[in-house]
Design a protein around this motif. Sequence first.
Motif, PDB file in Angstrom:
ATOM      1  N   ASN A   1     -20.349 -41.357  13.676  1.00  0.00           N
ATOM      2  CA  ASN A   1     -19.616 -41.635  14.915  1.00  0.00           C
ATOM      3  C   ASN A   1     -20.170 -42.869  15.616  1.00  0.00           C
ATOM      4  O   ASN A   1     -19.415 -43.670  16.181  1.00  0.00           O
TER       5      ASN A   1
ATOM      6  N   ILE B   1     -18.808 -45.912  13.998  1.00  0.00           N
ATOM      7  CA  ILE B   1     -17.448 -46.204  14.456  1.00  0.00           C
ATOM      8  C   ILE B   1     -17.475 -46.905  15.808  1.00  0.00           C
ATOM      9  O   ILE B   1     -16.722 -47.863  16.052  1.00  0.00           O
TER      10      ILE B   1
ATOM     11  N   THR C   1     -11.865 -47.567  10.572  1.00  0.00           N
ATOM     12  CA  THR C   1     -12.337 -46.405  11.329  1.00  0.00           C
ATOM     13  C   THR C   1     -11.684 -45.088  10.901  1.00  0.00           C
ATOM     14  O   THR C   1     -12.334 -44.042  10.952  1.00  0.00           O
TER      15      THR C   1
ATOM     16  N   SER D   1     -13.578 -41.612  10.278  1.00  0.00           N
ATOM     17  CA  SER D   1     -13.298 -40.434  11.104  1.00  0.00           C
ATOM     18  C   SER D   1     -12.977 -39.221  10.238  1.00  0.00           C
ATOM     19  O   SER D   1     -13.432 -38.103  10.513  1.00  0.00           O
TER      20      SER D   1
ATOM     21  N   VAL E   1     -16.202 -37.914   8.821  1.00  0.00           N
ATOM     22  CA  VAL E   1     -16.968 -37.153   9.804  1.00  0.00           C
ATOM     23  C   VAL E   1     -16.431 -35.736   9.921  1.00  0.00           C
ATOM     24  O   VAL E   1     -17.188 -34.758   9.950  1.00  0.00           O
ATOM     25  N   ARG E   2     -15.101 -35.594   9.994  1.00  0.00           N
ATOM     26  CA  ARG E   2     -14.506 -34.261  10.110  1.00  0.00           C
ATOM     27  C   ARG E   2     -14.838 -33.402   8.892  1.00  0.00           C
ATOM     28  O   ARG E   2     -15.143 -32.210   9.021  1.00  0.00           O
TER      29      ARG E   2
END
Length: 250
Positions: free
Chosen positions: A180, A183, A232, A236, A239-240
């Motif tokens: 994060n 990002i 990004t 993302s 990350v999820r």
Amino acid sequence: MAQYAILAIVLALAAEFAKWREIGRTFFEPRLIEFTILHGLANALLNTALYTAGAFVLGLVLGLVLALMRLSPVAPYRWLATVYIEFFRGLPSLVVFIAFSLLPLAFSGLTIPWSPYGTVWVALGVVGSAYMAETMRAGIQAVPKGQVEAARSLGMSSAQAMRKIVLMQALRLMVPPLTNELIMLIKDSSLVFVVGLSAGQFDLTEFGRSTANTNVNITPLVVAGLGYLLITLPLSMLVRRMEVSRVTGA
């Protein structure tokens, strides 16, 4: 049902009253989309990635040092790290960029290597390190103390226990929030215009803005914004997935 109805009404009003032809000419001009993609977008995308990567590596190293200082039993180390972290987390990134871009004027003979890349790496890395330090500190403290005690009982020194036991276990906890932070650095790299760039050094935002001003049309800036999403969105999604894996233990 009421929420669906409200949404349908809003979409119907937008479709009825929006000037779609004018929106297309201003934001999605096909000729300028092609021109932007073929004349410099790839180089701007590469520069954005280079600015971010260098800053992230510097922020990662400096953040680890600051995190260990925050956890140090030596009080002056804790005070210095706390002041640094709170100071750079409280300052806007734009102010930090301006300050580092003016350092050669403030100190005669001072040069930052590989400018403007070096200037961007230092300015962005310093800001990022303040946030990464807190992420790393939380990850280290999340490792049970019994792990350290077990390592020490096996004859390891404190440094060995930290390097071989604690950091290895904390890494899994730190990777999603650090991604994060990556990002956020990608988006903060849009401030590099402060340091002064030549056309070949433009990041996505500066490239899009310059091309939009030249053609008196917003389309190139929209294309540049989509370039950020190209970077990004996969991060993302990663990350999820990592968060889900960590929660489910997969």
